[in-house]
Design a protein around this motif. Structure first.
Motif, mmCIF file in Angstrom:
data_model
loop_
_atom_site.group_PDB
_atom_site.id
_atom_site.type_symbol
_atom_site.label_atom_id
_atom_site.label_comp_id
_atom_site.label_asym_id
_atom_site.label_seq_id
_atom_site.Cartn_x
_atom_site.Cartn_y
_atom_site.Cartn_z
ATOM 1 N N LEU A 28 -9.980 -2.075 9.209
ATOM 2 C CA LEU A 28 -9.022 -2.529 10.228
ATOM 3 C C LEU A 28 -9.702 -3.403 11.278
ATOM 4 N N ARG A 29 -11.025 -3.266 11.402
ATOM 5 C CA ARG A 29 -11.745 -4.026 12.431
ATOM 6 C C ARG A 29 -12.155 -5.417 11.976
ATOM 7 N N SER A 30 -12.218 -5.635 10.676
ATOM 8 C CA SER A 30 -12.818 -6.901 10.223
ATOM 9 C C SER A 30 -11.946 -7.604 9.186
ATOM 10 N N ASP A 31 -12.290 -8.865 9.002
ATOM 11 C CA ASP A 31 -11.750 -9.639 7.880
ATOM 12 C C ASP A 31 -10.267 -9.985 7.976
ATOM 13 N N THR A 70 7.683 -9.846 7.605
ATOM 14 C CA THR A 70 6.851 -10.002 6.404
ATOM 15 C C THR A 70 5.924 -8.802 6.356
ATOM 16 N N ARG A 71 5.373 -8.564 5.178
ATOM 17 C CA ARG A 71 4.403 -7.464 5.005
ATOM 18 C C ARG A 71 3.104 -8.063 4.492
ATOM 19 N N GLU A 72 2.028 -7.812 5.213
ATOM 20 C CA GLU A 72 0.719 -8.330 4.804
ATOM 21 C C GLU A 72 -0.120 -7.160 4.298
ATOM 22 N N PRO A 73 -0.405 -7.136 2.989
ATOM 23 C CA PRO A 73 -1.091 -5.956 2.440
ATOM 24 C C PRO A 73 -2.547 -5.858 2.903
ATOM 25 N N LEU A 74 -2.934 -4.615 3.136
ATOM 26 C CA LEU A 74 -4.334 -4.304 3.442
ATOM 27 C C LEU A 74 -5.011 -3.847 2.155
ATOM 28 N N ASP A 75 -4.301 -3.018 1.441
ATOM 29 C CA ASP A 75 -4.709 -2.558 0.108
ATOM 30 C C ASP A 75 -3.411 -2.233 -0.636
ATOM 31 N N PRO A 76 -3.453 -1.712 -1.842
ATOM 32 C CA PRO A 76 -2.183 -1.504 -2.564
ATOM 33 C C PRO A 76 -1.244 -0.488 -1.891
ATOM 34 N N ALA A 77 -1.765 0.291 -0.921
ATOM 35 C CA ALA A 77 -0.926 1.339 -0.315
ATOM 36 C C ALA A 77 -0.488 1.010 1.103
ATOM 37 N N ARG A 78 -1.193 0.094 1.789
ATOM 38 C CA ARG A 78 -0.937 -0.086 3.226
ATOM 39 C C ARG A 78 -0.699 -1.554 3.561
ATOM 40 N N CYS A 79 0.005 -1.754 4.684
ATOM 41 C CA CYS A 79 0.286 -3.147 5.063
ATOM 42 C C CYS A 79 0.412 -3.282 6.576
ATOM 43 N N LEU A 80 0.356 -4.540 7.049
ATOM 44 C CA LEU A 80 0.659 -4.845 8.447
ATOM 45 C C LEU A 80 2.051 -5.472 8.463
ATOM 46 N N ARG A 133 -3.198 -11.463 8.825
ATOM 47 C CA ARG A 133 -3.253 -10.920 7.461
ATOM 48 C C ARG A 133 -4.708 -10.771 7.048
ATOM 49 N N ARG A 134 -4.939 -9.953 6.038
ATOM 50 C CA ARG A 134 -6.292 -9.794 5.496
ATOM 51 C C ARG A 134 -6.682 -11.078 4.804
ATOM 52 N N ARG A 135 -7.947 -11.468 5.019
ATOM 53 C CA ARG A 135 -8.415 -12.648 4.297
ATOM 54 C C ARG A 135 -8.329 -12.375 2.789
ATOM 55 N N ALA A 136 -8.748 -11.188 2.387
ATOM 56 C CA ALA A 136 -8.642 -10.804 0.967
ATOM 57 C C ALA A 136 -8.245 -9.334 0.897
ATOM 58 N N PRO A 137 -6.979 -9.038 0.560
ATOM 59 C CA PRO A 137 -6.585 -7.628 0.482
ATOM 60 C C PRO A 137 -7.406 -6.895 -0.578
ATOM 61 N N GLN A 138 -7.707 -5.615 -0.312
ATOM 62 C CA GLN A 138 -8.468 -4.815 -1.278
ATOM 63 C C GLN A 138 -7.610 -4.579 -2.516
ATOM 64 N N ALA A 139 -8.275 -4.653 -3.681
ATOM 65 C CA ALA A 139 -7.528 -4.406 -4.922
ATOM 66 C C ALA A 139 -7.286 -2.904 -5.112
ATOM 67 N N ALA A 140 -8.229 -2.076 -4.611
ATOM 68 C CA ALA A 140 -8.090 -0.619 -4.771
ATOM 69 C C ALA A 140 -7.800 0.015 -3.414
ATOM 70 N N LYS A 141 -7.149 1.166 -3.437
ATOM 71 C CA LYS A 141 -6.807 1.847 -2.185
ATOM 72 C C LYS A 141 -8.087 2.260 -1.453
ATOM 73 N N LEU A 142 -8.147 1.913 -0.164
ATOM 74 C CA LEU A 142 -9.339 2.245 0.627
ATOM 75 C C LEU A 142 -9.353 3.732 0.950
ATOM 76 N N PRO A 143 -10.534 4.381 0.821
ATOM 77 C CA PRO A 143 -10.601 5.767 1.275
ATOM 78 C C PRO A 143 -10.428 5.825 2.793
ATOM 79 N N LYS A 144 -9.983 6.970 3.307
ATOM 80 C CA LYS A 144 -9.666 7.110 4.733
ATOM 81 C C LYS A 144 -10.828 6.672 5.620
#
Ligand code: FMN
Length: 432
Positions: free
Chosen positions: A319-322, A216-226, A301-312
């Protein structure tokens, strides 16, 4: 005639097709143009191949190409009456074959076969064959739906030495979209391998199997996933092997990296996240006689994936929280299962396999657990082969040595069928 030495096997000595004498019978359908590729792949995998063309197929595909690709003479209708042959050609070919592929199988050749009408080289060879036959029809959808063809195809289902491979749906050469498209070359090869490994057995007929596969893919933001390195190969092969043994199969799968044609003939339910996989499995569980949970579901998985791409810069903090743990889907299925349902779990382990697997088996409460190493290149995620331990009822634990994933799929299906035989069916099931 060349010497009967296999050319090469791409899967090494473990390839079930290596060294096998495969007779390929090609009748008059436009799908015949795909057979040279099948013959070439068989030869590359080390099989010994001989081809026969029906008179109509001779007009659609080149006998010279097939002779070249098979490294053996390609037999055509006129060869049947050669005064140079010491024995009838159809008998010699039928006795030579260890496995037979008849593809494409035309409406005419199907009718001849079923009625025992041995009036061509191809038909008389088919009728003389005692070896197992994989039959792959191809025709226009109206022809496939015609009562005479339906009757002949039904008749073939009952023949013990035949593995019937239903045509799929798609764009046909007549420009219709519908049923009647010959199984893809990649699926023909898989079914032939299955025929060698498990014969024509249809012990799953009337049973329904639910399989999960892939990561499965768990999104972190629209560009990245676990996600993880699961290819989905084990689950897809389990599903396809069960279908070939007569089961009606639902496959719930994450993003796969397998040969796409291996999905033909399965009822597929594609998902991305663990939550989607859980939602897809729920309504299918009740109707299943057995479940194989081969999917590698993400643990977090993220409790709430970010809607916008996170800056670097914000990524490290993110990655440390939530994060939250993904619910244990296998445990959920075990809790909700109807009394007679049989469940097979999988455990991907690194380091010592057996002790961890025993603990997991006791914790999960499933009927069977297959545990395999994933910290090796020749087993587990993405590999063509696998090995491990199969844990079952009554403290049973069986080591399974390194074997191809299709062979393993058949072993696991036999183990599931054994446990199922001890219980009453959930309910009478029929193919929809
Ligand atoms: C271009 C072409 C394509 C054909 N495709 C099919 C087909 O897909 N399936 C089929 O059953 N018959 C098809 N036919 C008709 C068969 O070739 C015909 O029924 C023939 O008698 C089959 O004989 P055989 O089974 O001995 O090859 C096709 C005919 C032509 C001319």
């Amino acid at each position: 005639m060349r010497s009967e030495t296999p050319v090469v096997s791409s899967l090494g000595p473990a390839d079930p097709l290596a060294g096998r004498r495969v007779l390929v019978l090609i009748s008059g359908s436009i799908a015949a143009v795909k057979l040279p590729l099948v013959v070439s792949a068989l030869v590359q995998r080390g099989a010994l191949v001989r081809c026969v063309l029906s008179p109509s197929a001779e007009r659609l595909v080149s006998a010279v190409a097939l002779a070249s690709l098979s490294r053996a003479p390609c037999h055509i209708e006129s060869d049947q009456w050669s005064h140079r042959a010491a024995r009838p050609l159809h008998i010699e070919l039928a006795e030579w074959a260890e496995v037979v592929l008849v593809a494409p199988l035309s409406a005419t050749s199907l009718a001849r076969w079923v009625q025992g009408l041995a009036d061509t080289l191809l038909a008389s060879t088919l009728i003389a064959c005692e070896a197992p036959v994989l039959a792959a029809p191809a025709m226009n959808s109206a022809m496939w739906a015609a009562p005479a063809v339906r009757r002949n195809w039904r008749e073939l289902q009952g023949w013990e030495h035949v593995l019937p491979l239903e045509p799929g749906s798609g764009l046909l050469a007549c420009d219709r979209v519908g049923d009647g498209r010959m199984a893809a070359p990649e699926l023909l090869l898989l079914a032939l391998e299955s025929l060698v490994l498990a014969g024509c057995r249809r012990d799953w007929r009337g049973r329904r199997l639910l399989v999960s596969a892939g990561p499965t893919r768990e999104p972190l933001d629209p560009a990245r996933c676990l996600t993880n390195f699961s290819s989905g190969r084990m689950g897809v092969l389990l599903a396809q092997a069960a279908r070939l043994r007569g089961a009606s199969v639902d496959l719930v799968h994450g993003p796969l990296t397998v040969v796409p044609e291996w999905l033909e003939g399965l009822r597929c339910h594609p998902v991305v996240t663990a939550a989607e996989m859980e939602a897809a499995l729920g309504p299918l569980q009740g109707g299943a006689d057995a479940i194989a949970m081969a999917a590698a579901v993400a643990d977090h998985r993220r409790r709430a994936p970010q809607a916008a791409k996170l800056p670097k810069q914000a990524l490290t903090d993110a990655l440390r929280s939530d994060w939250e743990a993904v619910p244990d889907l296998l445990a959920g299925l075990v809790q909700r299962r109807p009394p007679a349902q049989v469940i097979l779990g999988f455990a991907a382990q690194s380091g010592e396999v057996l002790e961890q697997a025993r603990a997991k088996f006791a914790r999960k409460g499933c009927d069977l657990l297959f545990a395999n190493p994933i910290d090796r290149t020749d087993a587990g995620f993405g590999a063509a082969s696998n090995e491990g331990w199969l844990l079952g009822p009554g403290e049973r634990q069986r080591p399974i040595g390194s074997t191809g994933k299709l062979a393993l799929a058949h072993e696991l299906l036999s183990a599931l069928a054994e446990v199922m035989a001890l219980r009453a069916p959930v309910q009478a099931t029929a193919d929809p």
